[in-house]
Write a protein that holds these residues in place. Sequence first.
Motif, PDB file in Angstrom:
ATOM      1  N   VAL A  42       0.826  -1.206   0.000  1.00 34.64           N
ATOM      2  CA  VAL A  42       0.000   0.000   0.000  1.00 34.64           C
ATOM      3  C   VAL A  42       0.861   1.257   0.000  1.00 34.64           C
ATOM      4  N   LYS A  43       1.923   1.238   0.761  1.00 34.34           N
ATOM      5  CA  LYS A  43       2.787   2.417   0.873  1.00 34.34           C
ATOM      6  C   LYS A  43       3.369   2.803  -0.478  1.00 34.34           C
ATOM      7  N   THR A  44       3.834   1.814  -1.223  1.00 35.57           N
ATOM      8  CA  THR A  44       4.403   2.091  -2.544  1.00 35.57           C
ATOM      9  C   THR A  44       3.327   2.567  -3.510  1.00 35.57           C
ATOM     10  N   LEU A  45       2.158   1.941  -3.465  1.00 37.88           N
ATOM     11  CA  LEU A  45       1.069   2.371  -4.343  1.00 37.88           C
ATOM     12  C   LEU A  45       0.686   3.821  -4.065  1.00 37.88           C
ATOM     13  N   MET A  46       0.601   4.187  -2.788  1.00 40.03           N
ATOM     14  CA  MET A  46       0.207   5.542  -2.434  1.00 40.03           C
ATOM     15  C   MET A  46       1.276   6.571  -2.814  1.00 40.03           C
ATOM     16  N   SER A  47       2.520   6.142  -2.813  1.00 38.20           N
ATOM     17  CA  SER A  47       3.598   7.074  -3.160  1.00 38.20           C
ATOM     18  C   SER A  47       3.572   7.452  -4.635  1.00 38.20           C
ATOM     19  N   SER A  48       2.876   6.646  -5.448  1.00 38.45           N
ATOM     20  CA  SER A  48       2.821   6.924  -6.881  1.00 38.45           C
ATOM     21  C   SER A  48       1.550   7.664  -7.289  1.00 38.45           C
ATOM     22  N   THR A  49       0.686   7.970  -6.308  1.00 37.76           N
ATOM     23  CA  THR A  49      -0.552   8.676  -6.617  1.00 37.76           C
ATOM     24  C   THR A  49      -0.436  10.148  -6.223  1.00 37.76           C
ATOM     25  N   ILE A  50      -1.234  10.975  -6.881  1.00 36.22           N
ATOM     26  CA  ILE A  50      -1.219  12.404  -6.591  1.00 36.22           C
ATOM     27  C   ILE A  50      -1.810  12.672  -5.208  1.00 36.22           C
ATOM     28  N   SER A  51      -2.854  11.967  -4.859  1.00 39.03           N
ATOM     29  CA  SER A  51      -3.467  12.101  -3.540  1.00 39.03           C
ATOM     30  C   SER A  51      -3.374  10.767  -2.820  1.00 39.03           C
ATOM     31  N   ASN A  52      -3.778  10.736  -1.574  1.00 31.70           N
ATOM     32  CA  ASN A  52      -3.769   9.495  -0.810  1.00 31.70           C
ATOM     33  C   ASN A  52      -5.088   8.747  -0.994  1.00 31.70           C
ATOM     34  N   THR A  53      -5.503   8.586  -2.249  1.00 33.06           N
ATOM     35  CA  THR A  53      -6.761   7.919  -2.547  1.00 33.06           C
ATOM     36  C   THR A  53      -6.509   6.518  -3.071  1.00 33.06           C
ATOM     37  N   PHE A  54      -7.040   5.540  -2.368  1.00 33.57           N
ATOM     38  CA  PHE A  54      -6.935   4.141  -2.774  1.00 33.57           C
ATOM     39  C   PHE A  54      -8.226   3.808  -3.527  1.00 33.57           C
ATOM     40  N   THR A  55      -8.092   3.457  -4.801  1.00 38.42           N
ATOM     41  CA  THR A  55      -9.257   3.231  -5.644  1.00 38.42           C
ATOM     42  C   THR A  55      -9.559   1.741  -5.781  1.00 38.42           C
ATOM     43  N   ILE A  56     -10.825   1.401  -5.605  1.00 37.73           N
ATOM     44  CA  ILE A  56     -11.307   0.015  -5.650  1.00 37.73           C
ATOM     45  C   ILE A  56     -12.474  -0.050  -6.625  1.00 37.73           C
ATOM     46  N   ALA A  77      -8.616  -4.782   5.163  1.00 33.72           N
ATOM     47  CA  ALA A  77      -7.309  -5.400   4.867  1.00 33.72           C
ATOM     48  C   ALA A  77      -6.283  -4.351   4.468  1.00 33.72           C
ATOM     49  N   ILE A  78      -6.676  -3.394   3.635  1.00 32.29           N
ATOM     50  CA  ILE A  78      -5.751  -2.347   3.179  1.00 32.29           C
ATOM     51  C   ILE A  78      -5.309  -1.483   4.352  1.00 32.29           C
ATOM     52  N   GLU A  79      -6.239  -1.146   5.224  1.00 34.57           N
ATOM     53  CA  GLU A  79      -5.885  -0.335   6.384  1.00 34.57           C
ATOM     54  C   GLU A  79      -4.928  -1.088   7.314  1.00 34.57           C
ATOM     55  N   GLN A  80      -5.175  -2.391   7.499  1.00 32.90           N
ATOM     56  CA  GLN A  80      -4.272  -3.189   8.327  1.00 32.90           C
ATOM     57  C   GLN A  80      -2.865  -3.208   7.739  1.00 32.90           C
ATOM     58  N   LYS A  81      -2.783  -3.398   6.424  1.00 35.00           N
ATOM     59  CA  LYS A  81      -1.468  -3.456   5.781  1.00 35.00           C
ATOM     60  C   LYS A  81      -0.758  -2.108   5.886  1.00 35.00           C
ATOM     61  N   TYR A  82      -1.479  -1.029   5.671  1.00 34.41           N
ATOM     62  CA  TYR A  82      -0.879   0.304   5.738  1.00 34.41           C
ATOM     63  C   TYR A  82      -0.352   0.578   7.137  1.00 34.41           C
ATOM     64  N   ARG A  83      -1.115   0.155   8.152  1.00 35.12           N
ATOM     65  CA  ARG A  83      -0.696   0.328   9.538  1.00 35.12           C
ATOM     66  C   ARG A  83       0.578  -0.478   9.815  1.00 35.12           C
ATOM     67  N   SER A  84       0.641  -1.703   9.253  1.00 33.23           N
ATOM     68  CA  SER A  84       1.822  -2.546   9.462  1.00 33.23           C
ATOM     69  C   SER A  84       3.062  -1.984   8.781  1.00 33.23           C
ATOM     70  N   GLN A  85       2.864  -1.105   7.822  1.00 33.57           N
ATOM     71  CA  GLN A  85       3.988  -0.460   7.133  1.00 33.57           C
ATOM     72  C   GLN A  85       4.397   0.851   7.800  1.00 33.57           C
ATOM     73  N   GLY A  86       3.868   1.061   9.005  1.00 35.09           N
ATOM     74  CA  GLY A  86       4.258   2.242   9.782  1.00 35.09           C
ATOM     75  C   GLY A  86       3.532   3.512   9.396  1.00 35.09           C
ATOM     76  N   GLU A  87       2.443   3.373   8.668  1.00 35.32           N
ATOM     77  CA  GLU A  87       1.685   4.544   8.224  1.00 35.32           C
ATOM     78  C   GLU A  87       0.344   4.619   8.951  1.00 35.32           C
TER      79      GLU A  87
END
Length: 354
Positions: A42-56, A77-87
Amino acid sequence: MAAPMNAGSGAFSYANNSSYQRTGFNSAKNLIKDVLIQSIDVKTLMSSTISNTFTITDLGCSTGPNTFLAVENIIDAIEQKYRSQGENPASLEFQVFFNDQVSNDFNTLFASLPVDRHYYAAGVPGSFRGRLYPNSSICLAYCASSIHWLSKIPEELVDKNSPAWNYGKIHYTDARDEVVAAYEAQFEADMDGFLNARGKEIVRGGVIVIISPGVPDGALANHVGITFRFVESILIGMVKEGLIKQDGVDSFNIPHVYPSVKQMSKIVEKNGCFSIKKMEMRNTRTELEASIDHDGAIMHLRAAMEGTFLKHFGRKTAEELFKRTIQQKSTLYDMMDKSRSEIGAQIFAVLTRK
């Protein structure tokens, strides 16, 4: 193209008769969560987007409520993973696109949106066999109980001069090899179009989650479809009584294909847009001898297939057909009880965009 699921919220609506699909999701929801937490960065995906928007996007969402359960599970699941990545997952915003055919009942879908949802919702009408979204705009695509529907019936099946003319049959169940081959070729073409479209729309590292009815590797390709054998017998009975013409049955074919893991893997690998993170055959019923919801099967048949029968046979014949499914339901129950291994077979796949 097949008709959409029954609209509204009445007795025969899909919204009130989709427990089979819900069982499929419930049996897989923990697996979905585990695989997403393991496989998506998730962290890498968010770093490549203009905003912090996760699209589903839910491809083939129908009218709910199953789509809402799936979306909430994915977001968790996405929120859990993002939290585990220190975000901080609170910094994420979620945009969910609910997709289905243009004729889908989006009014019922959006009228039943959860009031406490933590995502922005939008409807996207159109076939998922082609493009729906801009390039690299989707992080995760979810498709459950949808890809087994063909985009169209192969032309060979309705050509009386073709070896694949499906005389006396409404599916490839118990049909000739030429019929099976025509169905399989159409499914492979449809899946290739599906993957090509998603290959352009999904960001690198994004994923597709697929849940679909299927068959085990090595199973006879034409020995599927308990319900279709049952419906076929009713239609043939109506022909014998002079209520419908034989040609009407011969030219009608259910647009469903149930793939195996081997077949699906081959299609994905040949396409080349995605790598297979996980693909397996599962059973939605925890025990082989678990009880079967017979009455639910009858109601689901109408909710999911009524529009398809109406398009071909018209309302009078369709109403008579469904009346007879109730009258003869004990026959279907016996068939289901004798073929337990077919019931609940499900392909679960997670594909990662290369």
